[in-house]
Design a protein around this motif. Structure first.
Motif, short mmCIF file in Angstrom:
data_model
loop_
_atom_site.label_atom_id
_atom_site.label_comp_id
_atom_site.label_asym_id
_atom_site.label_seq_id
_atom_site.Cartn_x
_atom_site.Cartn_y
_atom_site.Cartn_z
N LEU A 6 36.74 36.69 64.63
CA LEU A 6 36.62 38.10 64.96
C LEU A 6 38.00 38.52 64.41
CD1 LEU A 6 35.29 38.51 68.44
CD2 LEU A 6 34.23 38.88 66.20
N GLY A 7 38.25 39.47 63.33
CA GLY A 7 39.56 39.94 63.00
C GLY A 7 40.15 38.99 61.72
N GLY A 8 39.80 37.87 61.71
CA GLY A 8 40.00 36.95 60.88
C GLY A 8 40.20 37.22 59.29
N SER A 9 41.03 36.47 58.64
CA SER A 9 41.22 36.63 57.17
C SER A 9 41.46 35.02 56.63
CB SER A 9 42.22 37.46 56.73
OG SER A 9 43.54 36.75 57.29
N GLU A 10 40.87 34.75 55.42
CA GLU A 10 41.15 33.61 54.68
C GLU A 10 41.08 33.77 53.31
OE1 GLU A 10 39.11 29.25 54.85
OE2 GLU A 10 38.69 30.68 56.38
N VAL A 11 41.95 33.06 52.47
CA VAL A 11 41.93 32.89 51.16
C VAL A 11 41.09 31.85 50.84
CG1 VAL A 11 43.48 32.52 49.24
CG2 VAL A 11 44.26 33.62 50.83
N VAL A 12 40.10 32.00 49.83
CA VAL A 12 39.23 30.92 49.43
C VAL A 12 39.33 30.67 47.98
CG1 VAL A 12 37.63 31.26 51.40
CG2 VAL A 12 37.30 32.58 49.11
N SER A 13 39.12 29.52 47.40
CA SER A 13 39.21 29.34 46.07
C SER A 13 37.86 29.12 45.49
CB SER A 13 40.04 27.93 45.80
OG SER A 13 41.37 28.24 46.02
N LEU A 14 37.53 29.85 44.41
CA LEU A 14 36.10 29.67 44.04
C LEU A 14 36.32 28.89 42.63
CD1 LEU A 14 33.32 30.75 44.21
CD2 LEU A 14 33.84 32.83 43.07
N PRO A 15 35.64 27.77 42.72
CA PRO A 15 35.72 26.94 41.18
C PRO A 15 34.98 27.69 40.17
CG PRO A 15 34.93 25.51 43.09
CD PRO A 15 34.89 27.09 43.69
N SER A 16 35.24 27.33 38.84
CA SER A 16 34.49 28.05 37.80
C SER A 16 33.03 27.92 37.87
CB SER A 16 35.11 27.58 36.56
OG SER A 16 35.01 26.04 36.41
N TYR A 17 32.28 28.86 37.64
CA TYR A 17 31.04 28.94 37.71
C TYR A 17 30.22 28.55 38.95
CZ TYR A 17 31.80 28.69 32.57
OH TYR A 17 32.39 29.08 31.17
N ASN A 18 31.04 28.99 40.02
CA ASN A 18 30.37 28.80 41.28
C ASN A 18 30.25 30.31 41.96
OD1 ASN A 18 30.47 26.07 43.06
ND2 ASN A 18 31.29 26.08 41.20
N GLY A 30 33.79 44.22 56.43
CA GLY A 30 34.87 43.39 56.04
C GLY A 30 35.26 43.56 54.50
N THR A 31 36.12 43.19 53.99
CA THR A 31 36.63 43.41 52.66
C THR A 31 36.79 41.95 51.98
OG1 THR A 31 39.01 43.14 53.33
CG2 THR A 31 37.79 45.30 53.15
N VAL A 32 36.65 42.07 50.61
CA VAL A 32 36.97 40.85 49.66
C VAL A 32 37.76 41.50 48.72
CG1 VAL A 32 35.88 39.39 48.04
CG2 VAL A 32 34.60 39.85 50.22
N GLU A 33 38.79 40.80 48.34
CA GLU A 33 39.85 41.06 47.44
C GLU A 33 40.07 39.97 46.37
OE1 GLU A 33 44.55 42.68 47.09
OE2 GLU A 33 43.59 42.31 49.00
N ARG A 34 39.87 40.22 45.07
CA ARG A 34 39.85 39.23 44.19
C ARG A 34 41.70 38.98 43.96
NH1 ARG A 34 38.41 38.18 38.31
NH2 ARG A 34 39.54 36.16 37.89
N LEU A 35 42.14 37.98 44.30
CA LEU A 35 43.70 37.90 43.98
C LEU A 35 43.98 37.42 42.76
CD1 LEU A 35 44.36 35.87 47.53
CD2 LEU A 35 44.83 38.37 47.14
N GLY A 36 45.04 37.11 42.41
CA GLY A 36 45.58 36.68 41.15
C GLY A 36 45.40 35.32 41.06
N ASN A 37 45.02 34.63 40.05
CA ASN A 37 44.56 33.13 39.91
C ASN A 37 45.66 32.36 40.56
OD1 ASN A 37 42.28 33.97 38.99
ND2 ASN A 37 42.74 33.78 36.67
N ASN A 38 47.02 32.65 40.47
CA ASN A 38 47.87 31.70 40.94
C ASN A 38 48.77 32.33 42.29
OD1 ASN A 38 47.84 29.56 39.09
ND2 ASN A 38 48.44 31.13 37.61
N PRO A 39 49.09 31.68 43.14
CA PRO A 39 49.69 32.49 44.28
C PRO A 39 50.98 33.48 43.81
CG PRO A 39 49.21 29.81 45.07
CD PRO A 39 48.92 30.37 43.58
N GLY A 40 51.12 34.48 44.28
CA GLY A 40 52.23 35.29 43.74
C GLY A 40 51.93 36.30 42.73
#
Length: 117
Positions: A6-18, A30-40
Motif C-alpha cells: 500500500l502506497g509503495g513504489s518501485e523502479v522496474v527494468s523492462l528488457p527489450s521486446y518485453n 496508481g501511476t507509471v512513469e517512464r524514466l530515463g534509460n540510465n539512472p540520473g
C-alpha cells in the motif's frame, strides 16, 4: 505477478521486446512513469495515471519505469516477452507485376507510384 505494498513504489527494468502488465485493485489508483534509460537521466514525460489494468511496451530497447500506488490501493505487475503476431499475417504475398497487370490495378494508373531502386 509481484505486488507493491500500500502506497509503495518501485523502479522496474523492462528488457527489450518485453511487455509490462499492471493491475490496479478495484477502485484504486496508481501511476507509471517512464524514466530515463540510465539512472540520473530525465524521464520521458509526465507519469501516466492508472485507474484500471494497463500494458506498456514492447520497446526495442531496455527501459526503466517507476510504478507508484496510492496508500489505499494495491498494484501488481508482471513482465513477460511480447506476443508478436506472425510475420505472414500482414503480408499475403509479394509478386512482380507486368506493366499490364500494374495498369489493371486502377482505372487511372497515374495515381499509383512504384519506386524501383
Amino acid at each position: 505477478m509481484k505486488t507493491l505494498p500500500l502506497g509503495g513504489s518501485e523502479v522496474v527494468s523492462l528488457p527489450s521486446y518485453n511487455q509490462l502488465s499492471v493491475t490496479v485493485s478495484s477502485g484504486g489508483t496508481g501511476t507509471v512513469e517512464r524514466l530515463g534509460n540510465n539512472p540520473g537521466e530525465p524521464s520521458f514525460g509526465a507519469p501516466t495515471t492508472l485507474n484500471a489494468n494497463a500494458s506498456f511496451g514492447p520497446f526495442p530497447v531496455w527501459t526503466r519505469h517507476m510504478l507508484r500506488c496510492i496508500p489505499s490501493s494495491l498494484m501488481s505487475y508482471d513482465i513477460a516477452p511480447a506476443d508478436f503476431p506472425a510475420v505472414t499475417s500482414g503480408v499475403e504475398r509479394i509478386v512482380n507485376l507486368s506493366q499490364a497487370e500494374y495498369d489493371a490495378l486502377t482505372p487511372d494508373p497515374a495515381t499509383l507510384y512504384l519506386i524501383v531502386g
